[in-house]
Structure formats: C-alpha cells, structure tokens
Design a protein around this motif. Structure first.
Motif, PDB file in Angstrom:
ATOM      1  N   LEU A   2       3.789   4.924   8.173  1.00  0.00           N
ATOM      2  CA  LEU A   2       3.471   5.115   7.461  1.00  0.00           C
ATOM      3  C   LEU A   2       1.493   5.867   7.307  1.00  0.00           C
ATOM      4  CD1 LEU A   2       2.591   1.352   7.006  1.00  0.00           C
ATOM      5  CD2 LEU A   2       2.969   2.445   4.836  1.00  0.00           C
ATOM      6  N   ASP A   3       1.275   6.257   7.978  1.00  0.00           N
ATOM      7  CA  ASP A   3      -0.128   6.951   8.300  1.00  0.00           C
ATOM      8  C   ASP A   3       0.408   8.708   7.596  1.00  0.00           C
ATOM      9  OD1 ASP A   3      -1.317   5.696   9.759  1.00  0.00           O
ATOM     10  OD2 ASP A   3      -0.956   5.612  11.986  1.00  0.00           O
ATOM     11  N   GLU A   4       1.458   8.858   8.314  1.00  0.00           N
ATOM     12  CA  GLU A   4       1.970  10.300   7.689  1.00  0.00           C
ATOM     13  C   GLU A   4       1.934  10.161   6.206  1.00  0.00           C
ATOM     14  OE1 GLU A   4       2.120  13.104   9.131  1.00  0.00           O
ATOM     15  OE2 GLU A   4       1.768  12.534  10.919  1.00  0.00           O
ATOM     16  N   LEU A   5       2.629   8.989   5.437  1.00  0.00           N
ATOM     17  CA  LEU A   5       2.227   9.060   4.478  1.00  0.00           C
ATOM     18  C   LEU A   5       1.199   8.747   3.773  1.00  0.00           C
ATOM     19  CD1 LEU A   5       5.976   6.688   3.930  1.00  0.00           C
ATOM     20  CD2 LEU A   5       5.516   9.287   3.274  1.00  0.00           C
ATOM     21  N   ARG A   6       0.194   8.327   4.201  1.00  0.00           N
ATOM     22  CA  ARG A   6      -1.014   7.600   3.788  1.00  0.00           C
ATOM     23  C   ARG A   6      -2.102   9.281   3.357  1.00  0.00           C
ATOM     24  NH1 ARG A   6      -3.970   5.064   7.260  1.00  0.00           N
ATOM     25  NH2 ARG A   6      -2.962   2.826   6.301  1.00  0.00           N
ATOM     26  N   SER A   7      -1.437  10.447   4.273  1.00  0.00           N
ATOM     27  CA  SER A   7      -2.445  11.583   4.320  1.00  0.00           C
ATOM     28  C   SER A   7      -1.538  12.816   3.141  1.00  0.00           C
ATOM     29  CB  SER A   7      -2.443  12.243   5.441  1.00  0.00           C
ATOM     30  OG  SER A   7      -0.826  12.399   6.218  1.00  0.00           O
ATOM     31  N   VAL A   8      -0.288  12.142   3.246  1.00  0.00           N
ATOM     32  CA  VAL A   8       0.281  13.048   2.167  1.00  0.00           C
ATOM     33  C   VAL A   8       0.687  12.984   0.246  1.00  0.00           C
ATOM     34  CG1 VAL A   8       2.726  13.620   1.852  1.00  0.00           C
ATOM     35  CG2 VAL A   8       1.630  14.323   3.815  1.00  0.00           C
ATOM     36  N   ASP A   9       0.845  11.231   0.410  1.00  0.00           N
ATOM     37  CA  ASP A   9       0.820  11.387  -1.089  1.00  0.00           C
ATOM     38  C   ASP A   9       1.059   9.414  -0.865  1.00  0.00           C
ATOM     39  OD1 ASP A   9       2.001  11.802  -3.745  1.00  0.00           O
ATOM     40  OD2 ASP A   9       3.234   9.706  -3.700  1.00  0.00           O
ATOM     41  N   ASP A  10      -0.048   9.130  -2.163  1.00  0.00           N
ATOM     42  CA  ASP A  10      -0.196   7.600  -2.363  1.00  0.00           C
ATOM     43  C   ASP A  10       0.765   6.644  -2.608  1.00  0.00           C
ATOM     44  OD1 ASP A  10      -3.200   7.594  -1.281  1.00  0.00           O
ATOM     45  OD2 ASP A  10      -4.182   7.439  -2.862  1.00  0.00           O
ATOM     46  N   VAL A  11       1.737   7.218  -3.791  1.00  0.00           N
ATOM     47  CA  VAL A  11       2.702   6.771  -4.104  1.00  0.00           C
ATOM     48  C   VAL A  11       3.351   6.501  -3.087  1.00  0.00           C
ATOM     49  CG1 VAL A  11       4.237   6.777  -6.190  1.00  0.00           C
ATOM     50  CG2 VAL A  11       2.127   7.657  -7.041  1.00  0.00           C
ATOM     51  N   ALA A  12       4.067   7.457  -2.369  1.00  0.00           N
ATOM     52  CA  ALA A  12       4.663   7.805  -1.470  1.00  0.00           C
ATOM     53  C   ALA A  12       4.316   6.250  -0.012  1.00  0.00           C
ATOM     54  CB  ALA A  12       5.442   8.823  -0.727  1.00  0.00           C
ATOM     55  N   TYR A  13       3.236   6.192   0.020  1.00  0.00           N
ATOM     56  CA  TYR A  13       2.755   5.259   1.155  1.00  0.00           C
ATOM     57  C   TYR A  13       3.107   4.038   0.563  1.00  0.00           C
ATOM     58  CZ  TYR A  13      -0.798   2.088   3.353  1.00  0.00           C
ATOM     59  OH  TYR A  13      -0.734   1.614   3.611  1.00  0.00           O
ATOM     60  N   LEU A  14       2.428   3.723  -0.812  1.00  0.00           N
ATOM     61  CA  LEU A  14       2.834   2.464  -1.413  1.00  0.00           C
ATOM     62  C   LEU A  14       4.166   2.208  -1.404  1.00  0.00           C
ATOM     63  CD1 LEU A  14       0.250   2.063  -4.160  1.00  0.00           C
ATOM     64  CD2 LEU A  14       0.250   1.164  -2.260  1.00  0.00           C
ATOM     65  N   ARG A  15       5.411   2.476  -1.776  1.00  0.00           N
ATOM     66  CA  ARG A  15       6.636   2.755  -1.785  1.00  0.00           C
ATOM     67  C   ARG A  15       6.700   1.647  -0.285  1.00  0.00           C
ATOM     68  NH1 ARG A  15       8.743   8.706  -5.302  1.00  0.00           N
ATOM     69  NH2 ARG A  15       8.802   7.202  -7.235  1.00  0.00           N
ATOM     70  N   PHE A  16       6.943   3.404   0.772  1.00  0.00           N
ATOM     71  CA  PHE A  16       6.932   2.311   1.919  1.00  0.00           C
ATOM     72  C   PHE A  16       6.858   1.700   2.396  1.00  0.00           C
ATOM     73  CE2 PHE A  16       7.173   2.655   6.851  1.00  0.00           C
ATOM     74  CZ  PHE A  16       8.765   3.648   6.762  1.00  0.00           C
ATOM     75  N   ALA A  17       5.060   1.003   2.129  1.00  0.00           N
ATOM     76  CA  ALA A  17       4.466  -0.102   2.673  1.00  0.00           C
ATOM     77  C   ALA A  17       5.337  -1.355   2.148  1.00  0.00           C
ATOM     78  CB  ALA A  17       3.200  -0.028   1.930  1.00  0.00           C
ATOM     79  N   SER A  18       5.640  -1.336   0.692  1.00  0.00           N
ATOM     80  CA  SER A  18       6.371  -2.264   0.059  1.00  0.00           C
ATOM     81  C   SER A  18       7.482  -2.967   0.739  1.00  0.00           C
ATOM     82  CB  SER A  18       6.428  -1.741  -1.219  1.00  0.00           C
ATOM     83  OG  SER A  18       7.166  -0.965  -1.279  1.00  0.00           O
ATOM     84  N   VAL A  19       8.396  -2.172   1.441  1.00  0.00           N
ATOM     85  CA  VAL A  19       9.861  -2.697   1.794  1.00  0.00           C
ATOM     86  C   VAL A  19       9.032  -2.366   3.208  1.00  0.00           C
ATOM     87  CG1 VAL A  19      11.667  -1.384   3.117  1.00  0.00           C
ATOM     88  CG2 VAL A  19      10.944  -1.171   0.803  1.00  0.00           C
ATOM     89  N   TYR A  20       7.801  -1.862   4.164  1.00  0.00           N
ATOM     90  CA  TYR A  20       8.586  -2.171   6.140  1.00  0.00           C
ATOM     91  C   TYR A  20       7.450  -3.398   5.849  1.00  0.00           C
ATOM     92  CZ  TYR A  20       5.607  -1.624   9.794  1.00  0.00           C
ATOM     93  OH  TYR A  20       5.349  -1.582  10.992  1.00  0.00           O
ATOM     94  N   LYS A  21       5.858  -3.708   4.428  1.00  0.00           N
ATOM     95  CA  LYS A  21       5.102  -4.690   4.613  1.00  0.00           C
ATOM     96  C   LYS A  21       5.822  -5.645   4.167  1.00  0.00           C
ATOM     97  CE  LYS A  21       1.164  -2.269   6.070  1.00  0.00           C
ATOM     98  NZ  LYS A  21       0.057  -2.421   5.689  1.00  0.00           N
ATOM     99  N   ASN A  22       6.986  -6.109   3.454  1.00  0.00           N
ATOM    100  CA  ASN A  22       7.760  -7.152   2.535  1.00  0.00           C
ATOM    101  C   ASN A  22       6.747  -7.493   2.140  1.00  0.00           C
ATOM    102  OD1 ASN A  22      10.196  -8.583   2.355  1.00  0.00           O
ATOM    103  ND2 ASN A  22       9.659 -10.069   3.513  1.00  0.00           N
ATOM    104  N   PHE A  23       6.912  -6.783   0.755  1.00  0.00           N
ATOM    105  CA  PHE A  23       6.079  -7.010  -0.462  1.00  0.00           C
ATOM    106  C   PHE A  23       6.833  -8.112  -1.406  1.00  0.00           C
ATOM    107  CE2 PHE A  23       3.107  -3.165  -1.137  1.00  0.00           C
ATOM    108  CZ  PHE A  23       2.135  -3.677   0.380  1.00  0.00           C
ATOM    109  N   ASN A  24       6.238  -8.785  -1.501  1.00  0.00           N
ATOM    110  CA  ASN A  24       6.205 -10.071  -2.340  1.00  0.00           C
ATOM    111  C   ASN A  24       6.718 -10.416  -4.329  1.00  0.00           C
ATOM    112  OD1 ASN A  24       8.279 -11.014  -0.627  1.00  0.00           O
ATOM    113  ND2 ASN A  24       6.574 -12.619   0.369  1.00  0.00           N
ATOM    114  N   GLY A  25       4.848  -9.315  -4.493  1.00  0.00           N
ATOM    115  CA  GLY A  25       4.634  -9.385  -5.883  1.00  0.00           C
ATOM    116  C   GLY A  25       3.474  -8.057  -6.322  1.00  0.00           C
ATOM    117  N   ALA A  26       3.320  -8.227  -7.072  1.00  0.00           N
ATOM    118  CA  ALA A  26       1.768  -7.485  -7.549  1.00  0.00           C
ATOM    119  C   ALA A  26       0.585  -7.843  -6.226  1.00  0.00           C
ATOM    120  CB  ALA A  26       1.657  -7.967  -9.167  1.00  0.00           C
TER     121      ALA A  26
END
Length: 160
Positions: free
Chosen positions: A112-136
């Motif tokens: 997540l730290d690596e993605l945060r510094s490279v691309d916000d969209v990629a960060y959010l994509r990974f975070a949504s799976v890693y942190k198990n997002f349930n909704g908007a």
C-alpha cells in the motif's frame, strides 16, 4: 577452495572484482599444485524470508505474488513493468529488514505504501481488496485518508 582439476586444497586468489552489479564478487584463483586457473563467485546466501499468514500458517515469501498484486492494482494505469519490479524489490527489502519472518499484514501495508506514492487509483484498488471494502463509504473514508496523508506530506519539508 578446492581445485576443480586436481582436487588440491591449496588455491590462491589472483584477482577479485565486483560482478552482477555489486551483488557478487568474482574471484580468479590459481591452484598451487597444478597451476590450473579457475573462477569462483561469492554471493550472499539469504535466509529464506517467511510470511506468517492471517490463518497462522507460514510459507515462503513469493516475490511473484507481490508483483502480481501490484500488476492487478496498476492494470491500465501508467505504471511500467520496471516500476512494478522496483516496487516489489523495495517491498521485499523492507520485509527482510524486519527479520526472517514477516506477517502478511505487514507485506500488504508495504505494498500500500508503494502504491500510494505511485498512483492513487492503483492504491485504492489494492486497498479495496486488502482492507475488504464493503461499500462506497469505505472508498470515501480511504480517499479522505489518502488526501489527508498527501497534504501532510506536502506540508512537511523533505529530508535532505
């Protein structure tokens, strides 16, 4: 080092130089018994890095899994394969600094730290799976956190 020609134990190093971009030392040797010359390489023998999964099972760190996760998160984004490899290397290096065992949670946070510094969209994509997002709402909270972190990083002076 034993001579590969006559198996004598007495060999002398006649030349040493860095090889493999500093990852190894190339040594030219000469056998005192038969004068045969041969080359050896000296490399660091890494202790296997083990990952402790959330289930408690332990498995070897697989760099390819990190690259695959980074690739999935950055799919369609302006991130090169070389960038993915460099990020995976930094994740692995940071994991090794923590010892011979690291939790899968720690690896995920490093990604997540690596993605945060490279691309916000990629960060959010990974975070949504890693942190198990349930909704908007989960996305909204993470975007606010991302923006807050970005503002704090921009406000603080960079270390020389």
């Amino acid at each position: 080092m034993r001579c590969p020609s006559c198996q004598a134990d007495d060999t002398k190093v006649v030349d040493s130089r860095l090889a493999e971009e500093g990852g190894a030392i190339r040594r030219r040797r000469r056998c005192s018994g038969c004068s045969h010359r041969f080359t050896t390489f000296e490399r660091v023998d890494h202790v296997p890095l083990m990952v402790i999964k959330s289930t408690g099972c332990v498995e070897r760190f697989e760099r390819d899994k990190v690259v695959a996760g980074l690739g999935a998160a950055t799919k369609g984004r302006d991130v090169s394969d070389a960038d993915l490899e460099a990020m995976a290397t930094r994740v692995e290096d940071a994991s090794r600094l923590r010892g011979s065992e690291v939790t899968s949670s720690d690896v995920g946070l490093l990604v997540l730290d690596e993605l945060r510094s490279v691309d916000d969209v990629a960060y959010l994509r990974f975070a949504s799976v890693y942190k198990n997002f349930n909704g908007a709402g989960d996305f909204h909270r993470e975007i606010e956190l991302l923006e807050k972190t970005s503002r704090a990083e921009q406000a603080s002076p960079a270390a020389p």
